[in-house]
Design a protein around this motif. Sequence first.
Motif, mmCIF file in Angstrom:
data_model
loop_
_atom_site.group_PDB
_atom_site.id
_atom_site.type_symbol
_atom_site.label_atom_id
_atom_site.label_comp_id
_atom_site.label_asym_id
_atom_site.label_seq_id
_atom_site.Cartn_x
_atom_site.Cartn_y
_atom_site.Cartn_z
ATOM 1 N N LEU A 51 0.832 -1.208 0.000
ATOM 2 C CA LEU A 51 0.000 0.000 0.000
ATOM 3 C C LEU A 51 0.870 1.262 0.000
ATOM 4 O O LEU A 51 0.606 2.207 -0.749
ATOM 5 C CB LEU A 51 -0.932 0.007 1.209
ATOM 6 C CG LEU A 51 -1.779 1.267 1.402
ATOM 7 C CD1 LEU A 51 -2.697 1.514 0.205
ATOM 8 C CD2 LEU A 51 -2.575 1.174 2.684
ATOM 9 N N LEU A 52 1.933 1.268 0.799
ATOM 10 C CA LEU A 52 2.822 2.428 0.843
ATOM 11 C C LEU A 52 3.489 2.661 -0.509
ATOM 12 O O LEU A 52 3.546 3.792 -0.998
ATOM 13 C CB LEU A 52 3.871 2.248 1.939
ATOM 14 C CG LEU A 52 3.331 2.272 3.371
ATOM 15 C CD1 LEU A 52 4.421 1.849 4.348
ATOM 16 C CD2 LEU A 52 2.775 3.634 3.716
ATOM 17 N N SER A 54 2.362 1.752 -3.385
ATOM 18 C CA SER A 54 1.301 2.194 -4.288
ATOM 19 C C SER A 54 1.033 3.684 -4.141
ATOM 20 O O SER A 54 0.893 4.407 -5.141
ATOM 21 C CB SER A 54 0.035 1.390 -3.998
ATOM 22 O OG SER A 54 -1.012 1.765 -4.853
ATOM 23 N N GLU A 55 0.968 4.167 -2.920
ATOM 24 C CA GLU A 55 0.722 5.598 -2.694
ATOM 25 C C GLU A 55 1.872 6.444 -3.228
ATOM 26 O O GLU A 55 1.650 7.470 -3.877
ATOM 27 C CB GLU A 55 0.516 5.875 -1.200
ATOM 28 C CG GLU A 55 -0.774 5.315 -0.641
ATOM 29 C CD GLU A 55 -2.019 5.890 -1.292
ATOM 30 O OE1 GLU A 55 -1.982 7.046 -1.762
ATOM 31 O OE2 GLU A 55 -3.028 5.186 -1.342
ATOM 32 N N THR A 58 1.805 6.355 -7.060
ATOM 33 C CA THR A 58 0.689 7.162 -7.565
ATOM 34 C C THR A 58 1.049 8.646 -7.524
ATOM 35 O O THR A 58 0.840 9.371 -8.494
ATOM 36 C CB THR A 58 -0.582 6.898 -6.747
ATOM 37 O OG1 THR A 58 -0.940 5.520 -6.895
ATOM 38 C CG2 THR A 58 -1.733 7.773 -7.202
ATOM 39 N N ASN A 59 1.619 9.081 -6.402
ATOM 40 C CA ASN A 59 2.008 10.490 -6.286
ATOM 41 C C ASN A 59 3.064 10.857 -7.312
ATOM 42 O O ASN A 59 2.999 11.928 -7.921
ATOM 43 C CB ASN A 59 2.511 10.794 -4.877
ATOM 44 C CG ASN A 59 1.387 10.875 -3.873
ATOM 45 O OD1 ASN A 59 0.220 10.920 -4.228
ATOM 46 N ND2 ASN A 59 1.751 10.879 -2.607
ATOM 47 N N ARG A 97 1.428 17.055 2.791
ATOM 48 C CA ARG A 97 0.187 16.417 3.210
ATOM 49 C C ARG A 97 -0.954 17.408 3.058
ATOM 50 O O ARG A 97 -0.873 18.544 3.526
ATOM 51 C CB ARG A 97 0.276 15.949 4.658
ATOM 52 C CG ARG A 97 1.124 14.708 4.806
ATOM 53 C CD ARG A 97 1.028 14.167 6.190
ATOM 54 N NE ARG A 97 1.980 14.870 7.034
ATOM 55 C CZ ARG A 97 2.166 14.595 8.308
ATOM 56 N NH1 ARG A 97 1.460 13.670 8.896
ATOM 57 N NH2 ARG A 97 3.053 15.266 8.994
ATOM 58 N N ARG A 108 -5.267 12.052 0.187
ATOM 59 C CA ARG A 108 -5.032 11.319 1.426
ATOM 60 C C ARG A 108 -3.777 10.458 1.401
ATOM 61 O O ARG A 108 -3.425 9.831 2.394
ATOM 62 C CB ARG A 108 -6.238 10.443 1.739
ATOM 63 C CG ARG A 108 -7.461 11.238 2.092
ATOM 64 C CD ARG A 108 -8.704 10.368 2.241
ATOM 65 N NE ARG A 108 -9.855 11.172 2.595
ATOM 66 C CZ ARG A 108 -10.569 11.879 1.734
ATOM 67 N NH1 ARG A 108 -10.236 11.883 0.471
ATOM 68 N NH2 ARG A 108 -11.603 12.581 2.131
ATOM 69 N N GLY A 109 -3.060 10.417 0.272
ATOM 70 C CA GLY A 109 -1.932 9.512 0.108
ATOM 71 C C GLY A 109 -0.830 9.683 1.132
ATOM 72 O O GLY A 109 -0.430 8.723 1.795
ATOM 73 N N LEU A 112 -1.865 8.685 4.604
ATOM 74 C CA LEU A 112 -1.770 7.230 4.788
ATOM 75 C C LEU A 112 -0.329 6.808 5.041
ATOM 76 O O LEU A 112 -0.055 5.994 5.927
ATOM 77 C CB LEU A 112 -2.296 6.498 3.550
ATOM 78 C CG LEU A 112 -3.786 6.318 3.436
ATOM 79 C CD1 LEU A 112 -4.144 5.743 2.077
ATOM 80 C CD2 LEU A 112 -4.293 5.405 4.534
ATOM 81 N N VAL A 113 0.591 7.352 4.257
ATOM 82 C CA VAL A 113 2.009 7.018 4.428
ATOM 83 C C VAL A 113 2.459 7.397 5.838
ATOM 84 O O VAL A 113 3.092 6.602 6.540
ATOM 85 C CB VAL A 113 2.878 7.709 3.353
ATOM 86 C CG1 VAL A 113 4.356 7.539 3.655
ATOM 87 C CG2 VAL A 113 2.546 7.155 1.970
#
Length: 181
Positions: A51-52, A54-55, A58-59, A97, A108-109, A112-113
């Motif tokens: 998930l990390l 992926s975020e 994506t960014n 953020r 929200r990426g 989440l990180v």
Amino acid sequence: MNAVRLDTLPSYVWWRFTRHPRNVALSRRLLREQARTWQAADDETVETAVLLLSELMTNAGKHARVSPGREIHALCIVTDGTLRIEVSDAGDGIPRRCRPSAYDEAGRGLRLVAALADRWGFCPRPHGIGKTVWCELSLRPDIAPTSAVTCVAGTVGPERGGKAGNHTSNASSPPGRSPVP
């Protein structure tokens, strides 16, 4: 394949991706497969790492305002009981953020990180333009069997026709890093 000992020299995997949205999913799959090979984390930690990554991917793909030919580099290193994930792009923007409202669909990426990683941050790329955004997760030492060091490097990107591309491996070091013996 051998598992990674958490008390040995660093083990890493490194990929270069084109800036294509499908490569976010591909990076998740590649890290999940590599984590299985390393056997250095439980399933929950692996899914958190995925998930990390992926975020961060994506960014990098969404916010790095660079020419289409620029690549995104992803580096995952296991050393001293820690998994470090780095994503580098050629963009010069500073990660921030956001404070999204309950109705916003994005923003929200990095929250989440910050919530899921033990540590995170960013820095300029050591040998080029752009930046590296990184995060770290502690690994459970009680699940890591003994092994040798793993080193995988590759290039990933859309093939002709726009499909997510093939993963090619070689034994080279990622840019700005020393080779792992």
